[in-house]
Write a protein that holds these residues in place. Structure first.
Motif, PDB file in Angstrom:
ATOM      1  N   THR A  27     -11.516   1.074   8.197  1.00 47.26           N
ATOM      2  CA  THR A  27     -10.840  -0.019   7.476  1.00 47.26           C
ATOM      3  C   THR A  27      -9.709   0.608   6.673  1.00 47.26           C
ATOM      4  O   THR A  27      -9.695   1.834   6.452  1.00 47.26           O
ATOM      5  N   GLU A  28      -8.793  -0.228   6.218  1.00 49.56           N
ATOM      6  CA  GLU A  28      -7.671   0.292   5.430  1.00 49.56           C
ATOM      7  C   GLU A  28      -8.194   0.954   4.151  1.00 49.56           C
ATOM      8  O   GLU A  28      -7.742   2.032   3.764  1.00 49.56           O
ATOM      9  N   GLU A  29      -9.201   0.331   3.522  1.00 54.92           N
ATOM     10  CA  GLU A  29      -9.757   0.881   2.269  1.00 54.92           C
ATOM     11  C   GLU A  29     -10.365   2.257   2.521  1.00 54.92           C
ATOM     12  O   GLU A  29     -10.169   3.183   1.745  1.00 54.92           O
ATOM     13  N   GLN A  30     -11.141   2.370   3.623  1.00 46.70           N
ATOM     14  CA  GLN A  30     -11.794   3.652   3.937  1.00 46.70           C
ATOM     15  C   GLN A  30     -10.737   4.739   4.170  1.00 46.70           C
ATOM     16  O   GLN A  30     -10.835   5.843   3.636  1.00 46.70           O
ATOM     17  N   VAL A  31      -9.702   4.401   4.945  1.00 51.64           N
ATOM     18  CA  VAL A  31      -8.650   5.378   5.259  1.00 51.64           C
ATOM     19  C   VAL A  31      -7.962   5.842   3.968  1.00 51.64           C
ATOM     20  O   VAL A  31      -7.748   7.043   3.744  1.00 51.64           O
ATOM     21  N   MET A  32      -7.652   4.891   3.071  1.00 53.47           N
ATOM     22  CA  MET A  32      -6.939   5.242   1.838  1.00 53.47           C
ATOM     23  C   MET A  32      -7.829   6.035   0.880  1.00 53.47           C
ATOM     24  O   MET A  32      -7.397   7.004   0.270  1.00 53.47           O
ATOM     25  N   ALA A  48      -7.213  10.931  11.679  1.00 46.73           N
ATOM     26  CA  ALA A  48      -8.106   9.774  11.834  1.00 46.73           C
ATOM     27  C   ALA A  48      -7.926   9.274  13.257  1.00 46.73           C
ATOM     28  O   ALA A  48      -6.803   9.094  13.721  1.00 46.73           O
ATOM     29  N   GLY A  49      -9.030   9.080  13.965  1.00 50.02           N
ATOM     30  CA  GLY A  49      -8.971   8.552  15.334  1.00 50.02           C
ATOM     31  C   GLY A  49      -8.759   7.039  15.294  1.00 50.02           C
ATOM     32  O   GLY A  49      -9.439   6.323  14.550  1.00 50.02           O
ATOM     33  N   ILE A  50      -7.791   6.569  16.078  1.00 49.71           N
ATOM     34  CA  ILE A  50      -7.450   5.148  16.122  1.00 49.71           C
ATOM     35  C   ILE A  50      -7.989   4.550  17.426  1.00 49.71           C
ATOM     36  O   ILE A  50      -8.498   3.442  17.460  1.00 49.71           O
ATOM     37  N   TRP A  51      -7.833   5.337  18.513  1.00 49.53           N
ATOM     38  CA  TRP A  51      -8.408   4.964  19.812  1.00 49.53           C
ATOM     39  C   TRP A  51      -9.497   6.007  20.071  1.00 49.53           C
ATOM     40  O   TRP A  51      -9.193   7.203  20.154  1.00 49.53           O
ATOM     41  N   LEU A  68      -2.514   2.351  12.714  1.00 49.52           N
ATOM     42  CA  LEU A  68      -1.337   3.209  12.530  1.00 49.52           C
ATOM     43  C   LEU A  68      -0.595   2.847  11.239  1.00 49.52           C
ATOM     44  O   LEU A  68      -0.005   3.699  10.586  1.00 49.52           O
ATOM     45  N   LYS A  69      -0.654   1.573  10.875  1.00 51.58           N
ATOM     46  CA  LYS A  69       0.002   1.140   9.624  1.00 51.58           C
ATOM     47  C   LYS A  69      -0.725   1.764   8.430  1.00 51.58           C
ATOM     48  O   LYS A  69      -0.117   2.115   7.427  1.00 51.58           O
ATOM     49  N   TRP A  70      -2.027   1.902   8.547  1.00 54.84           N
ATOM     50  CA  TRP A  70      -2.796   2.523   7.451  1.00 54.84           C
ATOM     51  C   TRP A  70      -2.380   3.992   7.304  1.00 54.84           C
ATOM     52  O   TRP A  70      -2.265   4.501   6.189  1.00 54.84           O
ATOM     53  N   LEU A  71      -2.164   4.650   8.455  1.00 57.73           N
ATOM     54  CA  LEU A  71      -1.741   6.059   8.391  1.00 57.73           C
ATOM     55  C   LEU A  71      -0.344   6.178   7.768  1.00 57.73           C
ATOM     56  O   LEU A  71      -0.076   7.120   7.026  1.00 57.73           O
ATOM     57  N   GLN A  72       0.517   5.196   8.057  1.00 55.63           N
ATOM     58  CA  GLN A  72       1.846   5.200   7.422  1.00 55.63           C
ATOM     59  C   GLN A  72       1.683   5.125   5.912  1.00 55.63           C
ATOM     60  O   GLN A  72       2.379   5.790   5.156  1.00 55.63           O
TER      61      GLN A  72
END
Ligand code: PEP
Ligand code: MN
Length: 353
Positions: A27-32, A48-51, A68-72
């Motif tokens: 999730t975006e929260e987890q990634v951040m 972070a693996g996306i696929w 990918l937006k979260w990684l940005q």
């Protein structure tokens, strides 16, 4: 040729390249959350693996391009470079569109020259750092071949990741290290970056540090370590992920970071605290489940005209809890008080239904 940050950050003997981050973006929260916690660990590339290439269908296969937006966002907020796995031309194009700094080719993909060639073709005209994991089978030429396909397409700075190979039958490792493979690669290509992925070799937290130490001892130039703020709750590879605090401690013990004793002690404490946080979360989940069952029992008692409080059942339970507590090194008085409080809340709930 469009060059995208095509040199590796720190990868000297004293300061190896550290790539860390979760197995999967969930999730975006987890990634951040993980990215912010990694800022002070000596990590320079966030993974972070996306696929997700899952061995069997029906498991979590990644969030897809959305992630990918979260990684940005990670890049903008933390300054870390970001990396993800690509397995086909669409993945490559999406990553380039979203400014992903580093791509990696997974072990299952390296084993397939058609797939690697498709990736190389999609990278024509762009010089972005690409890391190639060793194939799942013990074939150094297949590994070298994948690197060469990328170089022919114009990738000037490829790197290699040693992640072990699938064992046949029982092994203490998820993937056997087969150290001769990275050594053979290094002999043929001493010019390219070679790092180790102890997470996918170990498959568990216990074996991780030993593998990382061996790899650095063999002069590999960095580590890719799967890291999650709540490893046990990870959607993939839960058993092998460690917290950012555990990463700090691991790197400090290996003398790979310049953290002060006080910083390491704080991280160590953070480590222990995250175990407590996990236990508390489970306690709350269990209490919530208990109250649901209590409500169902309350309904049943009402339908059958039974009393809410049944004294002898309660005395029997308290005696049972006290004797279980004594066997588990817990104070009997403490356990009795705790259960009296749980019982009071249960009675209130039953009176409400
Ligand atoms: C990963 O890094 O998440 C991964 C899938 O690894 P591998 O390709 O080594 O299995
Ligand atoms: Mn993984």
């Amino acid at each position: 040729m469009k060059k995208i940050n095509n040199t590796w950050p720190t990868n000297t003997k004293e300061q190896p390249l550290i790539i860390a981050g979760p197995c999967s973006a969930e999730t975006e929260e987890q990634v951040m959350e993980i990215a912010h916690q990694l800022k002070t660990t000596g990590t320079s590339i966030y993974r972070a693996g996306i696929w997700k290439p899952r061995t069997r269908p029906g498991m979590f296969e990644g969030v897809g391009a959305e992630g990918l937006k979260w990684l940005q966002r990670v890049k903008e907020e933390t300054g870390l470079r970001v990396a993800t796995e690509v397995a086909n031309k669409d993945h490559v194009n999406e990553c380039l569109k979203h400014g992903i700094d580093v791509l990696w080719i997974g072990a299952r993909t390296t084993a397939n020259p058609f797939a690697v060639q498709e990736i190389a073709d999609a990278l024509q005209g762009v010089d972005v750092p690409v890391l190639v994991k060793n194939p799942v089978n013990p074939d150094v030429n297949l590994w070298l071949g994948a690197i060469e396909r990328l170089e022919k397409a114009g990738i000037s700075n490829p790197g290699a990741i040693h992640r072990g190979i699938s064992p046949l039958g029982k092994s203490i490792y998820r993937n056997n290290p087969e150290w001769q493979m990275p050594l053979a690669l290094k002999e043929q290509r001493p010019d390219i970056l070679l790092i180790n992925d102890p997470s996918h070799i170990a498959g568990n937290r216990q074996l991780l540090a030993g593998i990382a130490e061996t790899a650095i001892g063999l002069e590999m130039e960095g580590l890719m370590i799967e890291t999650h703020h709540n490893p046990d709750a990870a959607w993939s590879d839960a058993a092998q992920q460690i917290t950012p605090q555990a990463l700090t401690v691991l790197l400090a013990k290996m003398k790979l970071t310049t953290g002060t004793a006080a910083e390491v002690a704080t991280a160590d404490l953070g480590n222990m605290r995250s175990s407590i946080d996990y236990i508390d979360e489970q306690l709350i989940d269990l209490l919530s489940y208990r109250m649901q069952v209590v409500a169902e029992i309350g309904q049943y008692k009402r339908q059958h005209g039974m009393a809410v409080i049944q004294e002898e059942r309660w005395t029997e339970l308290l005696t049972k809890h006290a004797s279980q507590a004594a066997g588990r090194n817990l104070d009997g008085e403490f356990v009795t008080q705790l259960f009296n409080s749980i019982h009071r809340e249960s009675v209130n709930r039953q009176n409400l239904v």
